[in-house]
Design a protein around this motif. Structure first.
Motif, short mmCIF file in Angstrom:
data_model
loop_
_atom_site.label_atom_id
_atom_site.label_comp_id
_atom_site.label_asym_id
_atom_site.label_seq_id
_atom_site.Cartn_x
_atom_site.Cartn_y
_atom_site.Cartn_z
N VAL A 276 0.84 -1.19 0.00
CA VAL A 276 0.00 0.00 0.00
C VAL A 276 0.88 1.25 0.00
O VAL A 276 1.91 1.30 0.68
CB VAL A 276 -0.97 0.00 1.20
N GLY A 277 0.47 2.24 -0.79
CA GLY A 277 1.19 3.50 -0.85
C GLY A 277 0.79 4.42 0.28
O GLY A 277 -0.35 4.41 0.76
N LEU A 278 1.74 5.23 0.70
CA LEU A 278 1.49 6.19 1.77
C LEU A 278 2.04 7.55 1.33
O LEU A 278 3.16 7.64 0.82
CB LEU A 278 2.20 5.73 3.06
N SER A 279 1.24 8.59 1.50
CA SER A 279 1.63 9.95 1.12
C SER A 279 1.62 10.85 2.35
O SER A 279 0.87 10.64 3.30
CB SER A 279 0.66 10.52 0.08
N LYS A 280 2.44 11.89 2.27
CA LYS A 280 2.44 12.87 3.35
C LYS A 280 1.21 13.76 3.23
O LYS A 280 0.72 14.03 2.14
CB LYS A 280 3.71 13.72 3.29
N THR A 281 0.69 14.18 4.37
CA THR A 281 -0.39 15.14 4.36
C THR A 281 0.16 16.48 3.90
O THR A 281 1.34 16.79 4.09
CB THR A 281 -1.02 15.27 5.76
N ARG A 282 -0.70 17.28 3.28
CA ARG A 282 -0.20 18.50 2.65
C ARG A 282 -1.29 19.56 2.61
O ARG A 282 -2.47 19.27 2.73
CB ARG A 282 0.25 18.22 1.22
N ASN A 283 -0.86 20.79 2.42
CA ASN A 283 -1.79 21.88 2.16
C ASN A 283 -2.21 21.81 0.70
O ASN A 283 -1.40 21.54 -0.18
CB ASN A 283 -1.13 23.22 2.45
N SER A 284 -3.49 22.03 0.42
CA SER A 284 -3.98 21.96 -0.94
C SER A 284 -5.14 22.91 -1.09
O SER A 284 -5.49 23.66 -0.18
CB SER A 284 -4.41 20.53 -1.29
N SER A 285 -5.76 22.86 -2.28
CA SER A 285 -6.90 23.72 -2.54
C SER A 285 -8.17 23.23 -1.85
O SER A 285 -9.19 23.89 -1.87
CB SER A 285 -7.15 23.82 -4.06
N VAL A 286 -8.11 22.03 -1.26
CA VAL A 286 -9.25 21.53 -0.49
C VAL A 286 -9.34 22.34 0.79
O VAL A 286 -8.35 22.55 1.49
CB VAL A 286 -9.09 20.04 -0.19
N ALA A 287 -10.55 22.79 1.12
CA ALA A 287 -10.72 23.78 2.18
C ALA A 287 -10.24 23.29 3.54
O ALA A 287 -9.53 23.99 4.25
CB ALA A 287 -12.18 24.20 2.25
N GLU A 288 -10.62 22.08 3.92
CA GLU A 288 -10.33 21.58 5.27
C GLU A 288 -9.38 20.40 5.18
O GLU A 288 -9.55 19.50 4.36
CB GLU A 288 -11.64 21.14 5.93
N PRO A 289 -8.32 20.36 5.99
CA PRO A 289 -7.38 19.24 5.93
C PRO A 289 -8.02 17.93 6.36
O PRO A 289 -9.02 17.91 7.09
CB PRO A 289 -6.28 19.67 6.90
#
Length: 369
Positions: A276-289
């Protein structure tokens, strides 16, 4: 344990990358006689995680926004920003592998560009082969589609709540699970019929939908991705919680397989093991993390190997630097050290594949000797 990076195949931009593995991960891959193909859309990379049994080698290839992967014994198919590329296995091309790579270790499989289909900006996500050829998740048009030469795509299915096929990414349809050659389940971020509503809305409206019946099987999921049918179950990532979960279509029961420290996305299987792949959480254009970002300031990127029998971590490779977003993961069984030639590589232009010219072919063309 650190991994070797094949920088000769790095993209034109600067690659800031290191990786670390659990002590057993190189031996796990070598013992299983497999390697992994992985996509990182954020870094514009398709890459192979390879092992000689003692160390891991990460071999990068440059593509614009690589996303979904579909692997068969004789080819690798890749969805990118506005195209779908097919790479045919051609081990005769191994003689063309660079001397630099040959000094590190011998490649045992080679993939050469053989076909390309231009889809336009459909925001392609999961892709998979089925009875109608290659199926794609067309997130921009909120539908599942197949590909034909005369069209950008051929729509085949849409959720019942989507009224029109417009390039508006209404519900963020992103994941697709195949069963018996047909799409069986999909994941969406919500059930909205409004353009890009999922970006600004609440996070716990995600769904798992039965394609054949249109029935909503699971709801109130947080940013689900990567549904996969395996051994009678439907595995999927509830990415917003860092979870991999298992749905039993016979009983409706849902079990948490494992929780990891990051955004789970991309999944494949080999016997009793799940990668399974794992990504770091990040700031994006999605309003709420995502909730996983609020639980911990630290998150990880990489590939984790999980034992499906007892839901424990077998091993992992962790990425550091600018490979922090993983989209898809595919197992290459029986291939330990793959090599791939890019479409513009000179080697791709000097490898040919054609059937013999037979008497019957000549006769069909109306040609006589």
């Amino acid at each position: 344990m650190e991994a070797i990076v094949s920088t000769d195949d790095a993209m034109d931009g600067e690659l800031d990358f290191t990786s670390h593995t659990s002590s057993n991960f190189p031996a796990v891959l070598a013992g299983l006689k497999l390697s992994l193909a992985v996509t990182s859309y954020q870094a514009h990379k398709l890459f192979f995680v390879r092992s000689d049994g003692k160390k891991i080698d990460i071999n990068f290839k440059d593509f614009p926004r690589p996303m979904g992967l579909a692997v068969t014994p004789q080819q690798i198919t890749l969805g990118t920003l506005h195209q779908v590329w097919r790479f045919r296995r051609s081990d005769a091309a191994l003689d063309l592998v660079s001397e630099t790579l040959a000094e590190k270790t011998a490649a045992d499989a080679c993939y050469v560009a053989s076909a390309c289909h231009t889809t336009g900006l459909v925001n392609i996500h999961d892709i998979a082969y089925g009875n109608k050829g290659l199926w794609i998740v067309n997130s921009n048009f909120s539908c599942l589609a197949t590909l034909e030469p005369d069209y950008s795509f051929v729509p085949r299915w849409k959720p019942s709540f989507i009224s029109d096929l417009l390039p508006e990414d209404r519900c963020h349809l992103n994941g697709m699970a195949m069963l018996d050659g047909e799409p069986a389940y999909v994941t969406t971020f919500n059930q909205s019929d409004v353009a890009k509503s999922w970006r600004d809305g609440v996070k716990d409206l995600g769904t798992l939908i039965d394609v054949k019946t249109g029935e909503l099987k699971l709801s109130n999921l947080v940013m689900p991705h990567s549904p996969r049918c395996y051994n009678g179950y439907v595995y999927f990532c509830e990415s917003g919680h860092g979870l991999v979960r298992r749905y039993d279509p016979r009983t409706g029961d849902v079990v948490d397989v494992i929780k990891l420290q990051g955004f789970t996305r991309g999944m494949d299987f080999f016997g009793p093991l799940m990668f399974v792949g794992l990504s770091k959480t990040r700031n994006s254009s999605v309003a709420e993390p995502a909730p996983i970002a609020q639980e911990s300031a630290e998150s990880e990127s990489g590939i984790w190997c999980v034992n499906l029998t007892d839901h424990t971590v077998v091993g992992f490779v962790r990425f550091e630097g600018n490979i922090d977003q993983i989209y898809d993961v595919a197992v290459l069984p029986g291939v330990m050290y793959p090599e791939l030639f890019l479409p513009d590589d000179e080697q791709s232009m000097t490898v040919f594949n054609f059937p013999p010219l037979t008497d019957s072919a000549l006769a069909k063309a109306g040609v006589t000797k």
